[in-house]
Design a protein around this motif. Sequence first.
Motif, short mmCIF file in Angstrom:
data_model
loop_
_atom_site.label_atom_id
_atom_site.label_comp_id
_atom_site.label_asym_id
_atom_site.label_seq_id
_atom_site.Cartn_x
_atom_site.Cartn_y
_atom_site.Cartn_z
N GLY A 151 1.21 7.15 2.57
CA GLY A 151 2.13 6.02 2.47
C GLY A 151 2.96 5.84 3.73
O GLY A 151 3.19 4.71 4.19
N THR A 179 0.84 -1.21 0.00
CA THR A 179 0.00 0.00 0.00
C THR A 179 0.87 1.25 0.00
O THR A 179 0.60 2.22 -0.73
N ALA A 180 1.94 1.25 0.82
CA ALA A 180 2.83 2.41 0.89
C ALA A 180 3.49 2.67 -0.46
O ALA A 180 3.62 3.83 -0.89
N GLN A 215 -0.48 12.04 -0.66
CA GLN A 215 -0.27 10.62 -0.95
C GLN A 215 0.97 10.09 -0.23
O GLN A 215 0.97 8.97 0.30
N CYS A 267 1.11 4.26 -2.81
CA CYS A 267 1.02 5.69 -2.48
C CYS A 267 2.21 6.45 -3.03
O CYS A 267 2.07 7.58 -3.54
N LEU A 269 9.33 8.22 0.37
CA LEU A 269 8.10 8.89 0.82
C LEU A 269 8.42 10.17 1.58
O LEU A 269 7.79 11.21 1.37
#
Length: 712
Positions: free
Chosen positions: A66, A39-40, A62, A43, A76
């Motif tokens: 994440g 999922t991260a 986003q 993102c 990120l």
Amino acid sequence: MKRILSAFLLSVSFFAFALDPIKSGDALKDSADLANRRTALRCLSNATNYASEKNYEAAMSQAQLGIAYDDSISDLWYVVAASSSAVGKTKAEILPVLEKSLRINNWVNYNRDNARLMAADILCETGNLARALDLLDSKPMLYSSDAEFVRVKIYYRIGDAESVSKARNKIDGARRIFPSDTRFPLVFFKFENPDALDATAKRLADGFIGQISQYQEASPDKNAELEVYAASFAEGEKKVRMLKSFAARGLEHPLYAQEALKAGLIDQQHAFEYLCNFAEKEIDVQMFKNLLSKMEDEKVVEYISKYMESFGGSFSEDTDGDGNANLLVKYTRGRPQEIFYDRNQDGKLEWTVDCDFGVPVAGKLEEKNMYFEWAQFPFLSSLAFSSSDKKTLAGEKFTFSGESLKWTPVLIERDDFISIKTGKDFFYPALNNNISGISNSELLDAASGFEIDSLKMEGEKICFILLGGNVTQAMYYRDNVLYAQAQFEGNIPVLRVVDFDNDGVFETTEFYDLDEKGDMNVHSLSDEREIMQNLYGVPSSGAEFYLRMVQIDTDRDTVPDFTEEYLPGGGKITSWDTDSNGKWNVRHVVYAKDSEGQKEDSMFYLLPKNYLVTISSLNGVPVKVSCGVEDYSVSLAQSGSLYWLSKNDVDLESRKMILLENKVLDALDKADVQGLTQIVEESGLRAICIRIAESNFAILIDESDLGSDEKN
């Protein structure tokens, strides 16, 4: 910074997800970690796509999402930092995020060098030169036009001869390797002095001036600043041609006034008026003074003198010589109105000061959330701290009288150059380099009082009066209405009067004392206790203070109706004075608990013979009753809510006694007054009843014990 940020955008590309988190050996946990990482990374993919479209708010959102799933991915954090820069957040906000990405050092999309470059640029701009250079030169060493540009800035800002020589060498190399990059000639012109060029600097200056048309094409958005700075290094006809071209194309820059005046293209009046157009918004104070030094015409000087008397613009200043302004002064009617100081240019102000016609009256120390006021500058009249953390002191405010505390981050001084030039006094702020922090003890020694928001209830505050650093009195306010006052000795409360029912009368008096033997329970109000602990550590060098006694006067006759005194080991004596003669009529004593249990005595006087009735209880159950010289028996009534006291046996199950019992309980509930004796009659029977603490008692009246008045 924009060029360096663009490197991030260019690096955005499709990447392969690294879906192999560290295995813990717990299959369920590993499965959850893997799902979170997937999922991260999704993102991150979304964030980089948004960033490439210059939708930075969405990119930041986003990336933060994440991080919530997996905060171990450096990319990120980097996307958050780069997007934050793009939307105009301060360097102070961006740098910690960048450093976090570098500490994690777990990259998916190979952006580590971009993060290093961006962090180095911010560190350079905020004065952390050694750290910035280390980031660029650590293995693998960064080499690009962006990295070289940051190195040039670092070397120029270090400022010694060796570093300046390195900066020039870097610029000389960049001139050949990156010929269209206008940042290098611009930084050269800004940091070099046209009146003090050695052979190398002169060669570089001539080379850049010769290529000025090439730079115009490469960076039209920069040509105004670059051209006017280049013109300041040019000489003779070349300077004139460059300045004429600059003006003919409608370009504007405050430096033009000085250079055009020097080249004879405009006169002194026009030069000053040109500069004023910028000064009305913001202008570098040194640039202003440089032009002012060229003003010799008497009429122009007279015009300038009048202008400065009503000056309403802003001056900026680079106080540490690193090329970035960190002091801003806004003027009104020729006097400082607001002053802002950002020591390291990170976008987070160190302090601000407000002035009244040039005299500082108030300000804020941003980092400490400290607000200060001067009634007689530079001596403080008040100093306050604010905090949103209710676990600490909130809204603490100290007040000072006279000249008890001299403290200021800035001095307002006569600027000799402008004042002499214009013939009128002109004032300009100067940093107070001798400023230091103020300790708690210094504040208390100098303060005449302080106030603090209550930690217990919104809208409450406490105002303390100090003498020689010691608290002598406190006033408690709720919604700006005084509801309590306290007296202190040795910083310990000894007495407090309180208006609990908000009728304007202080009906309650609290007496405090020191628990020198350590055998008392602390009964002080929680907010008061916390205030004393936070301000003084442990009150009175470790001694505990406690609520020794409370007295309440409900009928305003100055005689306490209720008194409660606290004893060692949790004991207490509660007394009621029902006839306002200053002596107790009813008393309840709770003794320190021992091996047998909790012992209590309830006492009251039985009229009309004024016999003292004493009811002794163990663990809440009456075990002995005495009335005068006689002992009474005690029986629990049918309801379980009343104890009957009697000299003789009584049939508690008889109808008359049950009816009387109900009447007694009803009377006690209706009155609901501690220590009030009442006579109740039902079915020909009469009883004296009383409520003491949690217990209800009743004595069946023997007619022989009553006088004629009671019988009737």
